[in-house]
Design a protein around this motif. Structure first.
Motif, mmCIF file in Angstrom:
data_model
loop_
_atom_site.group_PDB
_atom_site.id
_atom_site.type_symbol
_atom_site.label_atom_id
_atom_site.label_comp_id
_atom_site.label_asym_id
_atom_site.label_seq_id
_atom_site.Cartn_x
_atom_site.Cartn_y
_atom_site.Cartn_z
ATOM 1 N N ALA A 125 6.773 9.598 -4.689
ATOM 2 C CA ALA A 125 6.479 8.584 -3.668
ATOM 3 C C ALA A 125 5.738 9.198 -2.482
ATOM 4 O O ALA A 125 4.805 8.595 -1.954
ATOM 5 C CB ALA A 125 7.769 7.918 -3.208
ATOM 6 N N TRP A 126 6.151 10.388 -2.065
ATOM 7 C CA TRP A 126 5.467 11.031 -0.947
ATOM 8 C C TRP A 126 4.029 11.347 -1.293
ATOM 9 O O TRP A 126 3.119 11.096 -0.488
ATOM 10 C CB TRP A 126 6.202 12.314 -0.543
ATOM 11 N N GLN A 155 0.792 -1.213 0.000
ATOM 12 C CA GLN A 155 0.000 0.000 0.000
ATOM 13 C C GLN A 155 0.823 1.261 0.000
ATOM 14 O O GLN A 155 0.272 2.343 -0.093
ATOM 15 C CB GLN A 155 -0.936 -0.009 1.201
ATOM 16 N N SER A 156 2.127 1.169 0.129
ATOM 17 C CA SER A 156 2.938 2.379 0.120
ATOM 18 C C SER A 156 4.210 2.145 -0.683
ATOM 19 O O SER A 156 4.661 1.016 -0.850
ATOM 20 C CB SER A 156 3.294 2.811 1.543
ATOM 21 N N LEU A 157 4.766 3.223 -1.170
ATOM 22 C CA LEU A 157 6.015 3.184 -1.920
ATOM 23 C C LEU A 157 7.169 3.567 -0.997
ATOM 24 O O LEU A 157 7.005 4.395 -0.106
ATOM 25 C CB LEU A 157 5.974 4.171 -3.086
ATOM 26 N N SER A 158 8.323 3.001 -1.255
ATOM 27 C CA SER A 158 9.518 3.383 -0.524
ATOM 28 C C SER A 158 10.002 4.725 -1.076
ATOM 29 O O SER A 158 10.358 4.834 -2.253
ATOM 30 C CB SER A 158 10.606 2.330 -0.689
ATOM 31 N N ILE A 159 10.000 5.732 -0.252
ATOM 32 C CA ILE A 159 10.408 7.069 -0.690
ATOM 33 C C ILE A 159 11.877 7.061 -1.079
ATOM 34 O O ILE A 159 12.254 7.565 -2.143
ATOM 35 C CB ILE A 159 10.100 8.101 0.411
ATOM 36 N N TYR A 219 2.159 9.852 -3.574
ATOM 37 C CA TYR A 219 1.430 8.586 -3.679
ATOM 38 C C TYR A 219 1.069 8.052 -2.294
ATOM 39 O O TYR A 219 -0.082 7.667 -2.052
ATOM 40 C CB TYR A 219 2.280 7.549 -4.427
ATOM 41 N N ASN A 220 2.034 8.041 -1.384
ATOM 42 C CA ASN A 220 1.768 7.541 -0.039
ATOM 43 C C ASN A 220 0.776 8.425 0.705
ATOM 44 O O ASN A 220 0.007 7.947 1.535
ATOM 45 C CB ASN A 220 3.062 7.438 0.765
ATOM 46 N N ARG A 221 0.780 9.685 0.407
ATOM 47 C CA ARG A 221 -0.119 10.617 1.087
ATOM 48 C C ARG A 221 -1.561 10.450 0.637
ATOM 49 O O ARG A 221 -2.490 10.517 1.443
ATOM 50 C CB ARG A 221 0.363 12.047 0.799
ATOM 51 N N CYS A 261 -2.931 7.802 -1.386
ATOM 52 C CA CYS A 261 -3.464 6.446 -1.659
ATOM 53 C C CYS A 261 -3.566 5.623 -0.416
ATOM 54 O O CYS A 261 -3.029 5.833 0.580
ATOM 55 C CB CYS A 261 -2.593 5.735 -2.675
#
Length: 97
Positions: free
Chosen positions: A90-91, A19-23, A93-95, A97
């Motif tokens: 990435a930030w 569910q998250s990307l590695s920044i 996307y994580n914020r 999604c």
């Protein structure tokens, strides 16, 4: 038949876990990819290929030119540019999604 269905459900469950990307990972991978690409563009420009692209990138990256030294300088700038872009992507996307 059941093997295929089980494989599809395993992929669906795996998608739920991611569910998250590695920044840091996306920043480094985009930075390295763009940096190496710009180095190759500069080296290609030193033998006469793609001069308009080299001129365009030279207007963006200070010190970039169609030579070995200019290509390495442009590669460093491109690495920084790609890394910052990857971190922002990435930030975001994580914020959201």
């Amino acid at each position: 038949m059941f093997q295929v269905a089980r494989g599809i459900f395993a992929l669906a469950r795996m998608g739920e876990m991611m569910q998250s990307l590695s920044i840091k990972g996306l920043g480094l991978s985009l930075g390295l990819t763009w940096g190496v690409g710009v180095i190759f563009i500069g080296l290609a420009g030193s033998v006469g290929w793609g001069r308009p692209v080299v001129d365009l990138l030279g207007s963006l990256y200070l010190g970039f030119g169609p030579s070995l030294g200019g290509s390495l300088i442009g590669g460093v700038w491109a690495f920084i540019d790609g890394a910052v872009g990857g971190i922002v992507i990435a930030w975001l996307y994580n914020r959201f999604c």
